[in-house]
Motif scaffolding. Sequence first.
Motif, PDB file in Angstrom:
ATOM      1  N   ALA A 148       0.840  -1.210   0.000  1.00  0.00           N
ATOM      2  CA  ALA A 148       0.000   0.000   0.000  1.00  0.00           C
ATOM      3  C   ALA A 148       0.869   1.252   0.000  1.00  0.00           C
ATOM      4  CB  ALA A 148      -0.933  -0.007   1.206  1.00  0.00           C
ATOM      5  N   LEU A 149       1.914   1.249   0.810  1.00  0.00           N
ATOM      6  CA  LEU A 149       2.807   2.404   0.865  1.00  0.00           C
ATOM      7  C   LEU A 149       3.558   2.586  -0.451  1.00  0.00           C
ATOM      8  CD1 LEU A 149       4.129   1.875   4.493  1.00  0.00           C
ATOM      9  CD2 LEU A 149       2.663   3.753   3.722  1.00  0.00           C
ATOM     10  N   GLU A 150       4.026   1.490  -1.022  1.00  0.00           N
ATOM     11  CA  GLU A 150       4.714   1.561  -2.317  1.00  0.00           C
ATOM     12  C   GLU A 150       3.765   2.098  -3.385  1.00  0.00           C
ATOM     13  OE1 GLU A 150       7.831   1.250  -5.019  1.00  0.00           O
ATOM     14  OE2 GLU A 150       7.941   0.939  -2.861  1.00  0.00           O
ATOM     15  N   GLY A 151       2.536   1.597  -3.391  1.00  0.00           N
ATOM     16  CA  GLY A 151       1.546   2.086  -4.342  1.00  0.00           C
ATOM     17  C   GLY A 151       1.243   3.561  -4.143  1.00  0.00           C
ATOM     18  N   ALA A 152       1.176   3.983  -2.877  1.00  0.00           N
ATOM     19  CA  ALA A 152       0.917   5.396  -2.589  1.00  0.00           C
ATOM     20  C   ALA A 152       2.033   6.271  -3.165  1.00  0.00           C
ATOM     21  CB  ALA A 152       0.787   5.617  -1.082  1.00  0.00           C
ATOM     22  N   LEU A 153       3.258   5.821  -3.032  1.00  0.00           N
ATOM     23  CA  LEU A 153       4.385   6.590  -3.570  1.00  0.00           C
ATOM     24  C   LEU A 153       4.367   6.618  -5.097  1.00  0.00           C
ATOM     25  CD1 LEU A 153       7.241   5.393  -1.186  1.00  0.00           C
ATOM     26  CD2 LEU A 153       5.983   7.564  -1.114  1.00  0.00           C
ATOM     27  N   ALA A 154       3.860   5.536  -5.704  1.00  0.00           N
ATOM     28  CA  ALA A 154       3.791   5.465  -7.164  1.00  0.00           C
ATOM     29  C   ALA A 154       2.466   6.012  -7.689  1.00  0.00           C
ATOM     30  CB  ALA A 154       3.964   4.014  -7.615  1.00  0.00           C
ATOM     31  N   ASN A 155       1.604   6.436  -6.775  1.00  0.00           N
ATOM     32  CA  ASN A 155       0.281   6.959  -7.121  1.00  0.00           C
ATOM     33  C   ASN A 155      -0.544   5.944  -7.911  1.00  0.00           C
ATOM     34  OD1 ASN A 155      -1.695   8.901  -6.873  1.00  0.00           O
ATOM     35  ND2 ASN A 155      -1.231   9.802  -8.868  1.00  0.00           N
ATOM     36  N   CYS A 156      -0.540   4.687  -7.415  1.00  0.00           N
ATOM     37  CA  CYS A 156      -1.343   3.646  -8.046  1.00  0.00           C
ATOM     38  C   CYS A 156      -1.886   2.724  -6.968  1.00  0.00           C
ATOM     39  CB  CYS A 156      -0.526   2.848  -9.060  1.00  0.00           C
ATOM     40  SG  CYS A 156       0.766   1.806  -8.331  1.00  0.00           S
ATOM     41  N   HIS A 157      -2.894   1.947  -7.316  1.00  0.00           N
ATOM     42  CA  HIS A 157      -3.431   0.959  -6.391  1.00  0.00           C
ATOM     43  C   HIS A 157      -2.337  -0.049  -6.086  1.00  0.00           C
ATOM     44  CE1 HIS A 157      -5.727  -2.487  -4.938  1.00  0.00           C
ATOM     45  NE2 HIS A 157      -6.638  -1.601  -4.584  1.00  0.00           N
ATOM     46  N   TRP A 158      -2.292  -0.524  -4.844  1.00  0.00           N
ATOM     47  CA  TRP A 158      -1.216  -1.430  -4.456  1.00  0.00           C
ATOM     48  C   TRP A 158      -1.200  -2.691  -5.296  1.00  0.00           C
ATOM     49  CZ3 TRP A 158      -2.233  -6.343  -2.823  1.00  0.00           C
ATOM     50  CH2 TRP A 158      -3.514  -6.614  -2.327  1.00  0.00           C
ATOM     51  N   ASN A 159      -2.356  -3.099  -5.804  1.00  0.00           N
ATOM     52  CA  ASN A 159      -2.407  -4.317  -6.598  1.00  0.00           C
ATOM     53  C   ASN A 159      -1.817  -4.112  -7.989  1.00  0.00           C
ATOM     54  OD1 ASN A 159      -3.016  -6.994  -6.441  1.00  0.00           O
ATOM     55  ND2 ASN A 159      -5.054  -6.772  -7.282  1.00  0.00           N
ATOM     56  N   SER A 160      -1.547  -2.857  -8.356  1.00  0.00           N
ATOM     57  CA  SER A 160      -0.995  -2.552  -9.680  1.00  0.00           C
ATOM     58  C   SER A 160       0.519  -2.432  -9.687  1.00  0.00           C
ATOM     59  CB  SER A 160      -1.593  -1.241 -10.203  1.00  0.00           C
ATOM     60  OG  SER A 160      -2.978  -1.360 -10.350  1.00  0.00           O
ATOM     61  N   ILE A 161       1.163  -2.514  -8.533  1.00  0.00           N
ATOM     62  CA  ILE A 161       2.625  -2.398  -8.555  1.00  0.00           C
ATOM     63  C   ILE A 161       3.207  -3.667  -9.189  1.00  0.00           C
ATOM     64  CG2 ILE A 161       2.759  -0.774  -6.623  1.00  0.00           C
ATOM     65  CD1 ILE A 161       3.566  -3.000  -4.799  1.00  0.00           C
ATOM     66  N   PRO A 162       4.327  -3.545  -9.866  1.00  0.00           N
ATOM     67  CA  PRO A 162       4.891  -4.693 -10.590  1.00  0.00           C
ATOM     68  C   PRO A 162       5.189  -5.882  -9.676  1.00  0.00           C
ATOM     69  CG  PRO A 162       6.010  -2.664 -11.215  1.00  0.00           C
ATOM     70  CD  PRO A 162       5.123  -2.337 -10.053  1.00  0.00           C
ATOM     71  N   TRP A 163       5.061  -7.066 -10.266  1.00  0.00           N
ATOM     72  CA  TRP A 163       5.303  -8.306  -9.528  1.00  0.00           C
ATOM     73  C   TRP A 163       6.701  -8.309  -8.909  1.00  0.00           C
ATOM     74  CZ3 TRP A 163       8.912 -12.136  -9.729  1.00  0.00           C
ATOM     75  CH2 TRP A 163       8.640 -13.284  -8.999  1.00  0.00           C
ATOM     76  N   GLU A 164       7.686  -7.838  -9.657  1.00  0.00           N
ATOM     77  CA  GLU A 164       9.067  -7.844  -9.153  1.00  0.00           C
ATOM     78  C   GLU A 164       9.202  -6.962  -7.912  1.00  0.00           C
ATOM     79  OE1 GLU A 164       8.179  -7.024 -12.272  1.00  0.00           O
ATOM     80  OE2 GLU A 164       8.905  -8.738 -13.442  1.00  0.00           O
ATOM     81  N   THR A 165       8.505  -5.826  -7.918  1.00  0.00           N
ATOM     82  CA  THR A 165       8.534  -4.943  -6.752  1.00  0.00           C
ATOM     83  C   THR A 165       7.880  -5.627  -5.567  1.00  0.00           C
ATOM     84  OG1 THR A 165       8.451  -3.022  -8.216  1.00  0.00           O
ATOM     85  CG2 THR A 165       7.876  -2.653  -5.895  1.00  0.00           C
ATOM     86  N   LYS A 166       6.757  -6.306  -5.805  1.00  0.00           N
ATOM     87  CA  LYS A 166       6.093  -7.037  -4.723  1.00  0.00           C
ATOM     88  C   LYS A 166       7.007  -8.125  -4.169  1.00  0.00           C
ATOM     89  CE  LYS A 166       1.282  -6.412  -6.020  1.00  0.00           C
ATOM     90  NZ  LYS A 166       0.073  -7.052  -6.488  1.00  0.00           N
ATOM     91  N   GLN A 167       7.689  -8.826  -5.072  1.00  0.00           N
ATOM     92  CA  GLN A 167       8.611  -9.879  -4.633  1.00  0.00           C
ATOM     93  C   GLN A 167       9.711  -9.291  -3.752  1.00  0.00           C
ATOM     94  OE1 GLN A 167       8.288 -13.106  -4.968  1.00  0.00           O
ATOM     95  NE2 GLN A 167      10.201 -13.547  -3.906  1.00  0.00           N
TER      96      GLN A 167
END
Length: 181
Positions: A148-167
């Motif tokens: 959620a925090l990463e998504g907030a910084l990227a201004n996108c829904h957390w489920n939209s952050i790239p798989w590699e970033t989630k990993q």
Amino acid sequence: PPPPPTAPGRLTKTLKIDRRLNGLPAAKAVGLWLEDRGVRVPRTAVTGSPRIGVDSAGPIWAAMPWRFVLDEAVSARLAKGERRRRKTAPRPGALEADRLLNLGPKSSGWLREIGITHAAQVRELGPVEVCRRLHANGRPVSVVMAYALEGALANCHWNSIPWETKQFLREEFARMKAGVG
């Protein structure tokens, strides 16, 4: 953003919920929980009917009214209200952290408790360090908070952050929870 999924299978696929969560409690420590966002839906706006395509469950279970549908007009009003609420001026005493995408009032309050009031602080510390501080402050954080925090910084829904970033976040979060690094 795309429209919300309209079936349980599509919803779980969108949220990346798989069989690894079977049998586990819905709890923040597990990474899957229900959160009250304060949205109230009138009971009359929800109808129940038998689920579709579950005949293999047997006649009793297939007939259970466990398919819930929200009235389209109410759904549209709720969605419009959500957009309007995001665009209004912040409440008195609110800080920038209260307006971060992906974070509700409870999570924003947790950030304020540990002195985080601006996105720049989250960017400087990084999502996992913020989670570490929340955890040290007694808050039941999961890796989804890091998403959620990463998504907030990227201004996108957390489920939209790239798989590699989630990993990467999963690995760093696991190290943080284990007290390594």
